[in-house]
Enzyme design. Structure first.
Site, PDB file in Angstrom:
ATOM      1  N   PHE A  72       0.813  -1.215   0.000  1.00 62.35           N
ATOM      2  CA  PHE A  72       0.000   0.000   0.000  1.00 62.35           C
ATOM      3  C   PHE A  72       0.841   1.257   0.000  1.00 62.35           C
ATOM      4  CE2 PHE A  72       0.820  -1.309   4.354  1.00 62.35           C
ATOM      5  CZ  PHE A  72       1.335  -0.158   4.917  1.00 62.35           C
ATOM      6  N   VAL A  75       4.236   3.935   6.164  1.00 62.57           N
ATOM      7  CA  VAL A  75       3.656   4.616   7.322  1.00 62.57           C
ATOM      8  C   VAL A  75       4.789   5.183   8.172  1.00 62.57           C
ATOM      9  CG1 VAL A  75       2.296   4.358   9.438  1.00 62.57           C
ATOM     10  CG2 VAL A  75       1.625   3.133   7.359  1.00 62.57           C
ATOM     11  N   LYS A  88       0.614   8.359   6.511  1.00 63.84           N
ATOM     12  CA  LYS A  88       0.586   7.258   5.550  1.00 63.84           C
ATOM     13  C   LYS A  88       0.692   7.802   4.135  1.00 63.84           C
ATOM     14  CE  LYS A  88      -2.155   3.158   4.338  1.00 63.84           C
ATOM     15  NZ  LYS A  88      -3.350   2.340   4.709  1.00 63.84           N
ATOM     16  N   ASP A 190     -11.749  -5.737   4.216  1.00 58.90           N
ATOM     17  CA  ASP A 190     -10.423  -6.321   4.409  1.00 58.90           C
ATOM     18  C   ASP A 190     -10.135  -6.520   5.897  1.00 58.90           C
ATOM     19  OD1 ASP A 190      -8.070  -7.467   3.554  1.00 58.90           O
ATOM     20  OD2 ASP A 190      -6.985  -5.570   3.342  1.00 58.90           O
TER      21      ASP A 190
END
Length: 337
Positions: A72, A75, A88, A190
């Site tokens: 993704f 962070v 993020k 998710d």
């Protein structure tokens, strides 16, 4: 390129358009062509504002340190207006640019919601000043910093399984958070141990909304986006109707929670073997994690656990309990010895 996610899937109707606003850096546009706007920061010197902001005060960020990274993005832990926050950066996918853009905007589906079991969004933007970002990032999201632990680490980082008092408390936290999301027409899609963070007070908070969907008001389900149907979510926790490309409903989260609950109870991974074999077996042969080979399921509480799990991961979404039905069942699990 305009965002593929409609404005109404990101913000409630009473937020846009707005007077006294900060310009939102999203590519979303109103019919008139003007830039979408959301309320300017209501910080009052703190980050505990009620609504998320489209403006990040970059000069107020201090001590930015990496915490973790994955598919993704990355962070970071930072100081913002005197408080510790998580920053993020959502990574741009070179293989599926549309899906990565959708993932960024999906992160904001719950941005306007506030609940003790949901990670709070403080601000989000696609405009990053020079020196703060990189070309591979779609956007940046500023969130409350919950801590460095998630349930994945808690479950598999100890040689001993969790005690019933802990997994019951953690599971109740997750379902309470999901119940709040579902009451606001947000489906997470998710739910898994890695996406549940643990605060310093040992409270579970649901994180990572990159696969989430905002259902239209009054709708109990929605068709799966063709772009995300095969790339979003985690196959070990994904409901069979979604694996078949069927409609999305809050019951998909209940299935994922059932797999997560099994992990909390047993301390083991749900499946072994080839990914494609698991996908096929879940859909075609109702493959589920085993409840036969674990001593924990042999007690009175274990029998009730088997019944709850069986309902949560039913092949038919309509047969699964809602969050409101599930919470009393979890309380019953706390009674037997």
């Amino acid at each position: 390129m305009p965002s593929p996610v409609p404005v109404t899937r990101l913000l409630p109707g009473d937020i846009y358009p707005c007077v006294d606003t900060g310009t939102c850096s999203s590519p979303l546009t109103q019919p008139s062509g003007s830039t979408l706007q959301v309320p300017a920061p209501r910080l009052n010197g703190r980050v505990g504002s009620r609504l998320w902001s489209s403006v990040i005060l970059w000069k107020q960020l201090r001590s930015v340190q990496p915490v973790g990274s994955g598919g993704f993005g990355s962070v970071y832990r930072a100081e913002y207006l005197g408080e510790t926050v998580a920053l993020k950066k959502v990574k741009k996918s070179t293989k599926n640019k549309l899906a990565s853009r959708q993932s960024f905007w999906a992160e904001l589906n719950a941005a306007h919601l506030r609940h003790r079991n949901i990670v709070r969004v403080i601000a989000a933007t696609t405009c990053v000043p020079e020196g703060f970002g990189d070309e591979g990032s779609i956007g940046t999201i500023l969130m409350e910093f919950v801590g460095s632990r998630n349930l994945q680490q808690v479950i598999y980082g100890s040689p001993e399984v969790l005690g019933a008092d802990r997994w019951l408390r953690y599971s109740a936290d997750i379902v309470t958070g999901l119940s709040f999301l579902h009451s606001h027409s947000v489906v997470h899609l998710d739910i898994k141990p890695a996406n549940v963070l643990l605060s310093t007070e040992d409270v579970c908070k649901i994180a990572d909304f990159g696969c989430s969907l905002k259902l239209d008001p009054g709708c109990e389900r929605s068709a799966v986006s063709p772009q995300l149907s095969h790339v979003c979510g985690t196959y070990t926790h994904r409901a069979p109707e979604l694996l078949r490309g069927g409609p999305v409903s809050p019951k998909a989260d209940i299935f994922s929670f059932g797999i997560t609950l099994w992990q909390l109870i047993t301390g083991e991974p749900p499946y072994t073997g080839d990914r494609q074999h698991v996908l096929y077996a879940v859909v075609a042969h109702n493959l589920r994690p085993s409840v036969q080979d674990h001593p924990v399921f042999g007690s009175e509480r274990g029998g009730l656990c088997r019944a709850v799990l069986s309902r949560c991961w039913s092949a038919e979404a309509r047969c699964r309990p809602s969050c409101r039905e599930l919470l009393p069942l979890l309380r019953e699990l706390g009674s037997p010895t």
